[in-house]
Design an enzyme around this catalytic site. Structure first.
Site, PDB file in Angstrom:
ATOM      1  N   GLY A  88      81.260  37.631  56.140  1.00 30.47           N
ATOM      2  CA  GLY A  88      80.626  38.626  57.206  1.00 30.47           C
ATOM      3  C   GLY A  88      80.175  39.810  56.654  1.00 30.47           C
ATOM      4  N   ASP A  89      79.655  40.853  57.440  1.00 28.45           N
ATOM      5  CA  ASP A  89      79.012  41.999  57.015  1.00 28.45           C
ATOM      6  C   ASP A  89      79.875  43.040  55.827  1.00 28.45           C
ATOM      7  OD1 ASP A  89      80.773  42.773  58.866  1.00 28.45           O
ATOM      8  OD2 ASP A  89      79.385  44.068  60.002  1.00 28.45           O
ATOM      9  N   ASP A 115      82.487  35.142  64.533  1.00 30.39           N
ATOM     10  CA  ASP A 115      82.305  36.182  65.450  1.00 30.39           C
ATOM     11  C   ASP A 115      80.783  36.131  65.809  1.00 30.39           C
ATOM     12  OD1 ASP A 115      84.798  36.930  65.120  1.00 30.39           O
ATOM     13  OD2 ASP A 115      84.256  38.599  63.936  1.00 30.39           O
ATOM     14  N   LYS A 146      90.763  28.250  94.362  1.00 27.94           N
ATOM     15  CA  LYS A 146      92.081  28.342  94.197  1.00 27.94           C
ATOM     16  C   LYS A 146      92.439  28.787  92.704  1.00 27.94           C
ATOM     17  CE  LYS A 146      92.946  25.260  97.567  1.00 27.94           C
ATOM     18  NZ  LYS A 146      92.613  26.286  98.650  1.00 27.94           N
ATOM     19  N   GLU A 171      85.051  32.631  85.785  1.00 26.51           N
ATOM     20  CA  GLU A 171      84.540  33.635  86.974  1.00 26.51           C
ATOM     21  C   GLU A 171      83.932  34.923  86.518  1.00 26.51           C
ATOM     22  OE1 GLU A 171      87.063  31.403  87.298  1.00 26.51           O
ATOM     23  OE2 GLU A 171      85.536  30.511  88.923  1.00 26.51           O
ATOM     24  N   ARG A 188      91.116  40.106  52.050  1.00 24.30           N
ATOM     25  CA  ARG A 188      90.608  41.085  52.416  1.00 24.30           C
ATOM     26  C   ARG A 188      90.963  42.185  51.142  1.00 24.30           C
ATOM     27  NH1 ARG A 188      88.182  40.312  57.467  1.00 24.30           N
ATOM     28  NH2 ARG A 188      89.590  39.100  58.941  1.00 24.30           N
ATOM     29  N   MET A 201      88.777  35.955  70.330  1.00 24.97           N
ATOM     30  CA  MET A 201      88.309  36.833  69.225  1.00 24.97           C
ATOM     31  C   MET A 201      86.950  37.162  69.304  1.00 24.97           C
ATOM     32  SD  MET A 201      90.241  35.447  65.869  1.00 24.97           S
ATOM     33  CE  MET A 201      91.861  35.856  65.290  1.00 24.97           C
ATOM     34  N   ASP A 210      78.478  37.829  64.663  1.00 24.06           N
ATOM     35  CA  ASP A 210      78.055  39.220  64.913  1.00 24.06           C
ATOM     36  C   ASP A 210      77.050  39.833  63.863  1.00 24.06           C
ATOM     37  OD1 ASP A 210      79.724  38.960  62.919  1.00 24.06           O
ATOM     38  OD2 ASP A 210      81.264  40.883  63.443  1.00 24.06           O
ATOM     39  N   ARG A 232      86.141  40.473  67.014  1.00 26.81           N
ATOM     40  CA  ARG A 232      86.219  41.861  66.796  1.00 26.81           C
ATOM     41  C   ARG A 232      85.278  42.793  67.696  1.00 26.81           C
ATOM     42  NH1 ARG A 232      87.932  43.401  61.570  1.00 26.81           N
ATOM     43  NH2 ARG A 232      87.502  41.167  60.722  1.00 26.81           N
ATOM     44  N   GLY A 265      87.476  36.812  56.918  1.00 26.49           N
ATOM     45  CA  GLY A 265      88.073  35.983  57.666  1.00 26.49           C
ATOM     46  C   GLY A 265      87.468  34.678  57.243  1.00 26.49           C
ATOM     47  N   THR A 287      81.082  33.517  59.595  1.00 30.25           N
ATOM     48  CA  THR A 287      82.266  34.191  60.273  1.00 30.25           C
ATOM     49  C   THR A 287      82.300  33.631  61.781  1.00 30.25           C
ATOM     50  OG1 THR A 287      82.821  36.288  61.402  1.00 30.25           O
ATOM     51  CG2 THR A 287      80.637  36.220  60.761  1.00 30.25           C
TER      52      THR A 287
HETATM   53  O1  F6P Z   1      85.946  38.413  61.700  1.00 33.37           O
HETATM   54  C1  F6P Z   1      86.888  37.188  62.040  1.00 33.37           C
HETATM   55  C2  F6P Z   1      88.174  37.513  62.735  1.00 33.37           C
HETATM   56  O2  F6P Z   1      88.661  36.467  63.339  1.00 33.37           O
HETATM   57  C3  F6P Z   1      87.875  38.563  64.260  1.00 33.37           C
HETATM   58  O3  F6P Z   1      87.571  37.950  65.316  1.00 33.37           O
HETATM   59  C4  F6P Z   1      89.235  39.147  64.303  1.00 33.37           C
HETATM   60  O4  F6P Z   1      89.065  40.208  64.942  1.00 33.37           O
HETATM   61  C5  F6P Z   1      89.672  39.274  63.067  1.00 33.37           C
HETATM   62  O5  F6P Z   1      88.989  38.343  61.986  1.00 33.37           O
HETATM   63  C6  F6P Z   1      91.005  39.191  62.730  1.00 33.37           C
HETATM   64  O6  F6P Z   1      91.236  39.530  61.233  1.00 33.37           O
HETATM   65  P1  F6P Z   1      92.587  38.869  60.562  1.00 33.37           P
HETATM   66  O7  F6P Z   1      92.661  37.504  60.253  1.00 33.37           O
HETATM   67  O8  F6P Z   1      92.447  39.590  59.265  1.00 33.37           O
HETATM   68  O9  F6P Z   1      93.926  39.237  61.448  1.00 33.37           O
END
Ligand code: F6P
Length: 319
Positions: free
Chosen positions: A102-103, A127, A214, A187, A72, A169, A129, A171, A11, A125
């Site tokens: 990313g990973d 995320d 509210k 909240e 990908r 987002m 993560d 993941r 991504g 990324t």
């Molecule tokens: O890893 C980045 C990310 O945007 C995640 O937050 C999300 O789950 C995923 O990629 C979405 O992937 P795609 O763009 O292939 O739909």
């Protein structure tokens, strides 16, 4: 080490361009030849290379997305795909590869490392993560995009005295929700790292309502499940008028923040330093203010932990 290549994979994330720029400029500065590989591992298998010079990365530091494109690739999971990818690097005499992603992208890089390529990972990324680094490139921009949206939703939530569920987002990770929730004054924040009870969430909403709130904003990380399902349950259990917004790919675009540009510039340059030192199978990270390097295996075999104290604080402040 004289020949270096760089690719972006997985991504896209705001700041990837700044990282590509840093890799190319630092490598040229150090007397290396540099190639950009277009479309990640897909392009690597299909020989999508372009030799880069200083001008190739001009006017991109402020742009979101990635000028090298990203993809990908299922084919790259096969041994044939990996062999072909390695052969395309080897035939140009490239001995070092910087992978920004990313990973999953780092796992892909190790297939090349196993065949003899010196690889360095740069975590890019939204995320946040990835273990062994406090932040990944793109996360700060994504959080800022999310809070801009939350602030706008808050206006209409106040006018109509409604409950809003906002899905972000991440993941399987909750950092975007946590940071956007704390900075957006939500909240409640629902993240995959912390179990939650629907009853407690509803109680909290009703309590707030009774003492005159509210409107309410509930941040849901996509890893928890669909914001729509949670919105439906809330409506059913509280009777409050509830709306749901899924921020989606909005969070992946936009001009990177100063923090992301600086992080990307420092990490990209560090990746070249590591290659020139003869290092391999490393990932660049940031700990505190320091740019560090760790083994890629260590980063991908551990989980990035959220800061639980932030989660608790968000709960206290939204009382
Ligand atoms: O890893 C980045 C990310 O945007 C995640 O937050 C999300 O789950 C995923 O990629 C979405 O992937 P795609 O763009 O292939 O739909």
């Amino acid at each position: 080490m004289k020949r270096i290549a760089v690719l972006t994979s997985g991504g896209d994330a705001p700041g990837m361009n700044a990282a590509v720029r840093a890799v190319v400029r630092k490598a040229v500065y150090c007397g290396c030849d540099v190639w950009g590989i277009y479309r990640g591992y897909h392009g690597l298998m299909n020989d999508n290379f372009k030799q880069m010079d200083l001008g190739s990365v001009g006017d991109i530091i402020h742009r979101g997305g990635t000028m090298l494109y990203s993809a990908r690739s299922d084919e790259y999971r096969t041994k044939e795909g990996q062999d072909r990818a390695y052969a395309n690097l080897a035939k140009r005499g490239i001995d070092g590869l910087v992978v920004i992603g990313g990973d999953g992208s780092f796992r892909g890089a190790l297939h090349l490392a196993d065949r003899g390529m010196k690889v360095i990972g740069v975590p890019g990324t939204i995320d946040n993560d990835i273990a062994c680094t406090d932040f990944t490139i793109g996360f700060d921009t994504a959080v800022n995009t999310a809070i801009e949206a939350i602030d706008k939703i808050r206006d209409t939530a106040t006018s109509h005295e409604r409950t809003y569920v906002i899905e972000v987002m991440g993941r399987d990770a909750g950092d975007i929700a946590l940071w956007a929730g704390l900075s957006g004054g939500a909240e409640s924040i629902l993240i995959p790292e912390q179990a939650f009870e629907m009853d407690e969430l509803v109680e909290r909403l009703k309590r707030g309502h009774k003492r005159g709130k509210k409107h309410s904003i509930i941040l849901v990380a996509e890893g928890v499940g669909s914001g729509f399902t949670i919105g439906e349950k809330i409506k059913e259990m509280t009777g409050f008028e509830t709306r749901v917004t899924v921020l989606g790919h909005l969070q992946r675009g936009g001009s990177p923040t100063a923090l992301d540009r600086v992080l990307a510039s420092r990490m990209g340059a560090k990746a070249v330093d590591l290659l020139l030192e003869g290092q391999e199978r490393k990932m660049v990270g940031i700990r505190g203010k320091e740019i560090v390097s760790v083994d890629i295996e260590e980063a991908i075999n551990h989980k990035h932990n959220i800061d639980l104290s932030m989660y608790e604080l968000a709960g206290v402040l939204a009382i």
